[in-house]
Design a protein around this motif. Structure first.
Motif, short mmCIF file in Angstrom:
data_model
loop_
_atom_site.label_atom_id
_atom_site.label_comp_id
_atom_site.label_asym_id
_atom_site.label_seq_id
_atom_site.Cartn_x
_atom_site.Cartn_y
_atom_site.Cartn_z
N GLN A 1 -50.39 6.23 17.63
CA GLN A 1 -50.75 6.61 16.27
C GLN A 1 -51.51 5.48 15.59
N ASP B 1 -31.21 7.01 24.94
CA ASP B 1 -32.07 5.93 24.47
C ASP B 1 -33.53 6.31 24.71
N GLU B 2 -34.26 6.54 23.63
CA GLU B 2 -35.66 6.94 23.72
C GLU B 2 -36.55 5.96 22.98
N THR B 3 -36.17 4.70 22.95
CA THR B 3 -36.94 3.73 22.19
C THR B 3 -38.32 3.49 22.81
N ASP B 4 -38.41 3.54 24.15
CA ASP B 4 -39.71 3.33 24.78
C ASP B 4 -40.69 4.42 24.40
N GLN B 5 -40.25 5.66 24.41
CA GLN B 5 -41.13 6.77 24.03
C GLN B 5 -41.55 6.65 22.57
N LEU B 6 -40.62 6.23 21.72
CA LEU B 6 -40.93 6.08 20.30
C LEU B 6 -41.96 4.98 20.09
N HIS B 7 -41.82 3.87 20.79
CA HIS B 7 -42.79 2.78 20.68
C HIS B 7 -44.16 3.23 21.16
N ASP B 8 -44.20 3.99 22.25
CA ASP B 8 -45.48 4.49 22.76
C ASP B 8 -46.15 5.42 21.75
N MET B 9 -45.38 6.28 21.14
CA MET B 9 -45.95 7.21 20.15
C MET B 9 -46.47 6.46 18.93
N LEU B 10 -45.73 5.43 18.49
CA LEU B 10 -46.20 4.64 17.35
C LEU B 10 -47.47 3.87 17.68
#
Length: 143
Positions: free
Chosen positions: A99, A87-96
């Protein structure tokens, strides 16, 4: 084994009744009943065989890798596959978020702006010396 003897009897009755119904139109009652009894026995045996094969195939699929007798741990390596993803949703949210804010982290080397390729133009061979053309052909053919 999967199921009970009731499955065998049910499939046997199904085959017997089906045979009786199809046989009654062209045979007498005695022959039809005899053939339906034979069909009952055949369908009963086929259902029993089917249940044995199904149980054997399902038993082979549910066996764990460590349960196989006679195998060491080294022989069991690679026999199971974990296809779950972390589960990497936190990292994905941070990257978005980064950006959207314009704080995109880039490497130390800045990327050059886009430039289309500019291949060399094809040259016509009409005004070339024959020796130059022969030299080019020898070069291309390796001779």
């Amino acid at each position: 084994m999967i199921g009970t003897w009731r499955w065998n009897v049910g499939l046997g009755l199904f085959g017997g009744v089906l045979t009786l119904l199809f046989s009654l139109g062209s045979n007498g009652l005695e022959v039809s009943v005899l053939r339906s009894v034979y069909a009952f026995i055949a369908f009963f045996a086929l259902a029993f065989l089917f249940r044995i094969l199904l149980a054997a195939s399902l038993r082979g699929n549910t066996r764990e890798a460590g349960e196989e007798p006679g195998k060491s741990m080294d022989e069991n390596k690679g026999s199971t596959l974990d296809v779950s993803t972390p589960d990497e949703t936190d990292q994905l949210h941070d990257m978005l978020k980064m950006q959207l804010d314009g704080n995109v982290k880039t490497d130390a080397v800045e990327q050059a702006p886009f430039q289309p390729l500019t291949p060399p133009k094809l040259v016509s061979t009409q005004n070339k010396e024959p020796e130059e053309l022969a030299k080019a052909i020898r070069h291309l053919t390796g001779g």
